[in-house]
Design an enzyme around this catalytic site. Sequence first.
Site, mmCIF file in Angstrom:
data_model
loop_
_atom_site.group_PDB
_atom_site.id
_atom_site.type_symbol
_atom_site.label_atom_id
_atom_site.label_comp_id
_atom_site.label_asym_id
_atom_site.label_seq_id
_atom_site.Cartn_x
_atom_site.Cartn_y
_atom_site.Cartn_z
ATOM 1 N N HIS A 3 1.839 4.748 -2.583
ATOM 2 C CA HIS A 3 1.842 6.201 -2.348
ATOM 3 C C HIS A 3 3.431 6.618 -2.947
ATOM 4 O O HIS A 3 3.408 7.534 -3.466
ATOM 5 C CB HIS A 3 1.712 6.522 -0.909
ATOM 6 C CG HIS A 3 0.200 6.458 -0.748
ATOM 7 N ND1 HIS A 3 -0.837 7.093 -0.891
ATOM 8 C CD2 HIS A 3 -0.422 5.918 0.787
ATOM 9 C CE1 HIS A 3 -1.902 6.923 -0.198
ATOM 10 N NE2 HIS A 3 -1.516 6.062 0.705
ATOM 11 N N GLU A 58 -4.704 8.101 -2.643
ATOM 12 C CA GLU A 58 -5.273 6.997 -2.191
ATOM 13 C C GLU A 58 -5.429 5.999 -3.296
ATOM 14 O O GLU A 58 -5.558 4.697 -3.226
ATOM 15 C CB GLU A 58 -6.534 7.119 -1.444
ATOM 16 C CG GLU A 58 -6.929 6.047 -0.466
ATOM 17 C CD GLU A 58 -5.757 5.971 0.936
ATOM 18 O OE1 GLU A 58 -5.868 4.887 1.405
ATOM 19 O OE2 GLU A 58 -5.082 6.591 1.073
ATOM 20 N N HIS A 102 0.849 -1.278 0.140
ATOM 21 C CA HIS A 102 0.159 -0.030 -0.022
ATOM 22 C C HIS A 102 0.807 1.164 -0.097
ATOM 23 O O HIS A 102 0.835 2.269 -0.716
ATOM 24 C CB HIS A 102 -0.845 -0.184 1.210
ATOM 25 C CG HIS A 102 -1.815 1.169 1.391
ATOM 26 N ND1 HIS A 102 -3.034 1.027 0.996
ATOM 27 C CD2 HIS A 102 -1.608 2.349 1.901
ATOM 28 C CE1 HIS A 102 -3.555 2.166 1.340
ATOM 29 N NE2 HIS A 102 -2.725 3.144 1.852
ATOM 30 N N GLU A 103 1.854 1.276 1.066
ATOM 31 C CA GLU A 103 2.699 2.636 1.239
ATOM 32 C C GLU A 103 3.525 2.776 -0.060
ATOM 33 O O GLU A 103 3.699 4.072 -0.582
ATOM 34 C CB GLU A 103 3.382 2.547 2.384
ATOM 35 C CG GLU A 103 2.638 2.436 3.633
ATOM 36 C CD GLU A 103 1.684 3.520 3.853
ATOM 37 O OE1 GLU A 103 1.588 4.470 2.997
ATOM 38 O OE2 GLU A 103 0.637 3.071 4.618
#
Lengths: 496, 496
Positions: free
Chosen positions: A268, A294, A264-265
């Site tokens: 980003h 997001e 997930h990160e």
Amino acid sequence: MSQPSAYQSLVASFTRLYRYEHLSAMVSWDQATMMPPKGNDARAAAQAELDVLMHATLTDPALAEQLQRAEQEDLSLQERASLREMRREWQRANLLPATLVEAQALAGARCEHAWRSQRTANDWAGFLQNFREVVALSRQEARLLAEAQGCSPYDALMNKYEPGMQSADIDRIFGEVKQWLPGLIAQVMAKQAKEPLHLPQGSFPVEQQRQLGLAVMQLLGFDFDGGRLDVSVHPFCGGVAEDVRITTRYREDDFMQSLMGIIHETGHARYEQGLPRDMLHLPVGRARSMGIHESQSLSFEMQLGRSPAFLSLIAPLVGQYLGEQPALSAANLTGLYSRVHPGFIRVDADELCYPAHVILRYEIEKALMEGEIEAEDIPALWDEKMQAYLGVDTRGNYRQGCLQDIHWTDGSFGYFPSYTLGAMYAAQYFTVMRRDTPDLDQRIAAGDLAVVFDWLQQHIWSQASLHGTNELVQHATGESLNPAYFHAHLQARYLA
Amino acid sequence: MSQPSAYQSLVASFTRLYRYEHLSAMVSWDQATMMPPKGNDARAAAQAELDVLMHATLTDPALAEQLQRAEQEDLSLQERASLREMRREWQRANLLPATLVEAQALAGARCEHAWRSQRTANDWAGFLQNFREVVALSRQEARLLAEAQGCSPYDALMNKYEPGMQSADIDRIFGEVKQWLPGLIAQVMAKQAKEPLHLPQGSFPVEQQRQLGLAVMQLLGFDFDGGRLDVSVHPFCGGVAEDVRITTRYREDDFMQSLMGIIHETGHARYEQGLPRDMLHLPVGRARSMGIHESQSLSFEMQLGRSPAFLSLIAPLVGQYLGEQPALSAANLTGLYSRVHPGFIRVDADELCYPAHVILRYEIEKALMEGEIEAEDIPALWDEKMQAYLGVDTRGNYRQGCLQDIHWTDGSFGYFPSYTLGAMYAAQYFTVMRRDTPDLDQRIAAGDLAVVFDWLQQHIWSQASLHGTNELVQHATGESLNPAYFHAHLQARYLA
């Protein structure tokens, strides 16, 4: 030498601000990852001094006049976009009286600080005493912003995170989701009840998990010459675009959260690492919105990370670093990462239940900011909606109910929709990618991820804030946000 | 509410400066320990912006007037000392015209940058081209500072690091050392030639070395709630007093440098951690001088760390973390850590040869700043003095000769004496401690280090910059700096 243009003067001021923001981002990262406890007071004082400086830079009266003059200057298209984003940042800092900003900071800090123990103690009544003030001040903020921007109070707050987004659209979009989501959850749960899974057995040493995480980041194209992976209590993507700092946390009894958190990160991070280098010093060179940010982390986590193709690609790595066992097969990992189970806590929610948590919060915070309900009405509404959307009973359970999130404690109303908007954008991107590349999943499974990265680089990362959100999504996918793709994605993944 | 006094206004400005310095210290630490390469340009720009801000804070015209007025105010003794230190910091920033400061920064950066490859290439002629400009600008600086302070040009530069110290004193002190040092070195080498030692055999895993380092820091009273140990190419003690960041570097084939380096930096760290907490925001609350700072690291490294008593205390730890072997016995470690061998490189020098490296540099840089020699005269002088003091031939070997240090490349003339002054102060402190506590070494060997820490806390750390250096040393030891103690210490350690 000729006089600098107003636009050039603005560039100089915003470049200075960008450098202050660099310092702020790095010491914030340090505070969360490295700082020993006794450093806290001096750090807080230094950070506050920097906040004062950044605010002073943005509220310098010269800027107002320069923004006016620059509008009349002969600017390129890109400079026009840049000027628009400068004005947005300037407005956010200048619309509100300093007394209100200060009162909000104080009330927010007080409420958040007390909340940390009140949540544990399930103390809604205690929380309410501080929270009323936070609500009152946020309503003042919303009213002032709304008057200046000619929109509703809630829209004015949401615009801080999602410029250009209107609650009329969100109402429509979330309204549709509410039509099909509870039924879909029930259907999927019935299906999954007949599909037994192996649970991972182990203690999984932290260093092995870290090595696995780094290997997966490598696979996902994270640029280690321009960033790092470290540990913090609450995982985040911080630092600056030139030096992206992502974090995770490890539990020896469960590698799954940390691994998916890193994916997930990394989403980003790649957005930040993919922003055009020559515009980073200006607002136009930054990420478009929280929802679009997001959409990148969820492209990586939901679209890519939890897909059977990607999990079959990394299953050998998982086995290599954590040791082989039946639970770590590609098929079983796919099953584990798509298990649906309604629960109390948003951050622990699965892909399918997550939107229900967000819609509930959106509906409550909007009514609260529009003055349709008061703070004391929240628990009853929370219970009612949790029951309706997820079939979960939270009566009297504030700790796992309306006290669970930090967002409202310091007045960050208007943020929650970004999460689900991001999930919807991500589904829309991948629909287009699959249309253009029918063998996308075979490619992913074979480790050929370039097609995904190239698409995101071309359509999202390289575009920074040159366009508004709607324009960005239209350019990228041929249409505005269309939640039908999200629905179709969930059906395909969970009912196939 | 009454008008703040001039002194109070100064406190407000210097408190702001202290917070900026906090940010500067933390991002500098990050740059040396954590930052990936692609973060460098943005970091340099942010740091430069912060430098501009700190300079602007110190050169605000209001300060000059406040310093004047504060002199007339009714101040406590401590406030008077505080005012004195504020004026010193203010003067350093205001005496020099901005054009000179800028020219120095540019010339220094250019010379230092080129030096990094010129050193490797043994390219003195190339170095000289940039270095002449650095020398010319430093001479300008020295002249301006000297006129304002009524001292010689070299003394004016040295005063940046050692306020109050005069080269007439250094000439006398170093002159004495030169009388006995070459003979002592020869005598010790002859003695040690007959004392064979075991050399450590191993590869020593980094993680084991790190654990050993942490255990020794613990023993030395480092407060881990207010600091950290990390890795950097050039070890240093950084961060801020509330959050002290020390670093080391590891080599798997040699644990000795890293271990002693950690002990050295822990000495710097405890000084910072021992400064009075209520004055840290003011110049008077900081470390007294570079020489006094070095006296703390050398109290830990030379007086304590290399003593037979301390090495017998930590030998079991060394064995525990690195594995037992004959070379790691207390006696053998003591022998290894006191081996004397003249060489080219200052930073690799042993305790006995180190002062020769410093005296040589002091004599050359003083003559250079006083205009008695020119930059092109350095290599011949270097050769001559290396031959005379250490019997080492450096002809044509610039890389291991006059190009080895970074100090001169950016114009840091006047710094070198601090190293040997620190060694001398440390010897003087321990002479007093031994006089007051005759069983000091037995206590150290038994792990009772409190007597050392308490003495340093009481006489040095808690005093910050309340007194001038000479006064501080007189209060602590009953007399001014007396190099006879250093001589006696070396004789006792190396000829006993």
